[in-house]
Design a protein around this motif. Structure first.
Motif, PDB file in Angstrom:
ATOM      1  N   HIS A 153      36.047   7.842  52.703  1.00 22.31           N
ATOM      2  CA  HIS A 153      37.174   6.616  52.701  1.00 22.31           C
ATOM      3  C   HIS A 153      37.139   5.604  51.732  1.00 22.31           C
ATOM      4  O   HIS A 153      38.336   5.016  51.678  1.00 22.31           O
ATOM      5  N   THR A 154      36.278   4.632  51.869  1.00 23.91           N
ATOM      6  CA  THR A 154      36.040   3.815  50.614  1.00 23.91           C
ATOM      7  C   THR A 154      36.070   4.031  49.360  1.00 23.91           C
ATOM      8  O   THR A 154      36.104   3.117  48.397  1.00 23.91           O
ATOM      9  N   ILE A 155      36.234   5.531  49.021  1.00 24.69           N
ATOM     10  CA  ILE A 155      35.776   6.002  47.777  1.00 24.69           C
ATOM     11  C   ILE A 155      37.550   5.592  46.981  1.00 24.69           C
ATOM     12  O   ILE A 155      38.314   6.177  47.484  1.00 24.69           O
TER      13      ILE A 155
ATOM     14  N   ILE B 151      32.712  24.214  57.110  1.00 25.23           N
ATOM     15  CA  ILE B 151      32.678  22.967  57.195  1.00 25.23           C
ATOM     16  C   ILE B 151      33.605  22.111  56.843  1.00 25.23           C
ATOM     17  O   ILE B 151      34.292  22.214  55.661  1.00 25.23           O
ATOM     18  N   VAL B 152      34.693  21.443  57.527  1.00 23.73           N
ATOM     19  CA  VAL B 152      35.240  20.389  58.008  1.00 23.73           C
ATOM     20  C   VAL B 152      36.038  19.134  56.584  1.00 23.73           C
ATOM     21  O   VAL B 152      34.462  18.499  57.618  1.00 23.73           O
ATOM     22  N   VAL B 153      35.857  18.834  56.221  1.00 23.87           N
ATOM     23  CA  VAL B 153      36.165  16.991  55.618  1.00 23.87           C
ATOM     24  C   VAL B 153      37.165  17.173  55.826  1.00 23.87           C
ATOM     25  O   VAL B 153      38.637  17.178  55.076  1.00 23.87           O
ATOM     26  N   SER B 154      37.229  15.278  56.315  1.00 23.46           N
ATOM     27  CA  SER B 154      38.748  13.790  56.175  1.00 23.46           C
ATOM     28  C   SER B 154      37.938  13.538  55.761  1.00 23.46           C
ATOM     29  O   SER B 154      37.061  12.533  56.310  1.00 23.46           O
ATOM     30  N   PRO B 155      38.727  12.924  54.414  1.00 19.93           N
ATOM     31  CA  PRO B 155      38.815  11.640  53.887  1.00 19.93           C
ATOM     32  C   PRO B 155      39.775  10.577  53.866  1.00 19.93           C
ATOM     33  O   PRO B 155      40.068   9.574  53.510  1.00 19.93           O
ATOM     34  N   ILE B 156      40.487  10.951  55.533  1.00 18.34           N
ATOM     35  CA  ILE B 156      41.607  10.924  55.721  1.00 18.34           C
ATOM     36  C   ILE B 156      41.947   9.302  55.553  1.00 18.34           C
ATOM     37  O   ILE B 156      41.541   9.163  57.516  1.00 18.34           O
TER      38      ILE B 156
END
Ligand SMILES: NC(=O)c1ccc[n+]([C@@H]2O[C@H](COP(=O)([O-])OP(=O)(O)OC[C@H]3O[C@@H](n4cnc5c(N)ncnc54)[C@H](OP(=O)(O)O)[C@@H]3O)[C@@H](O)[C@H]2O)c1
Length: 174
Positions: free
Chosen positions: A147-149, A100-105
């Motif tokens: 993204h908002t963290i 599972i790939v997660v992007s916070p970018i």
């Protein structure tokens, strides 16, 4: 569960690692293996000296980005927007089919004055879309999240995260 963080030597990577090592094996990734190992050792030392030491069941260790991509169940892409194509190109063929790939970018960049948004010109793609396009064999889920963290709150494990964050699932061949 093995949670790998590509670009894990940055501020977001540190925050994710410090919080998630409570229950998981965290592998910080870097283009420079030694940098990732040094960062991991420092984080483990800080945890051992904190009041949370007894609650931590997992560990943080470091490796080069490609090794991290190979062995992770969940892979966080904690890298600048400008480097999505090059980094995904390197890992596209080695991540597990079920990863599972997660992007916070976030499409932000830094200069001497701090962060600034990279303007969305016509046709410019979101970070999540770019990740999905550049990981064509990733056939489970890509999650766009966090993204908002703020890095500052994330790294402060004594702070409660009281912010909301949106999650977007980019599903492929579920
Ligand atoms: N900072 C925040 O408060 C915040 C909040 C929400 C979302 N975000 C987003 O989360 C992501 C990570 O944030 P961050 O502040 O931790 O980022 P960062 O410190 O700017 O970069 C993270 C890591 O990316 C790697 N990197 C740098 N240049 C690279 C390149 N040319 N190719 C491949 N890897 C490269 C570096 O690791 P190595 O040198 O060790 O390889 C660096 O430690 C960014 O997309 C950011 O927009 C940040």
């Amino acid at each position: 569960m093995k949670v790998g963080i590509i670009g894990g030597t940055g501020g977001m990577g540190e925050g994710f690692a410090l919080r998630w090592c409570a229950n998981h094996e965290i592998i910080l990734g870097s283009r420079d293996k030694q940098k990732a190992q040094t960062a991991s050792e420092n984080h483990m030392k800080n945890i051992k000296n904190s009041k949370y030491a007894d609650k931590v069941k997992g560990i943080i260790r470091g490796n080069d980005n490609l090794s991290v991509a190979k062995e992770s169940d969940v892979l966080i892409l904690s890298i600048p927007y400008e480097n999505i194509q090059s980094t995904c190109g390197e890992i596209a063929n080695i991540i597990d089919d079920n990863c599972i790939v997660v992007s916070p970018i976030v499409p932000m960049s830094r200069n001497q004055d701090g962060f600034y948004y990279i303007p969305f010109q016509e046709g410019k793609k979101s970070a999540g879309t770019l990740v999905a396009e550049n990981l064509p064999k990733c056939n489970k889920i890509i999650v766009s999240a966090f993204h908002t963290i703020s890095e500052i709150k994330l790294k402060n494990i004594e702070a409660t995260l009281d912010a909301d964050t949106l999650f977007a699932l980019i599903t492929k061949n579920l």
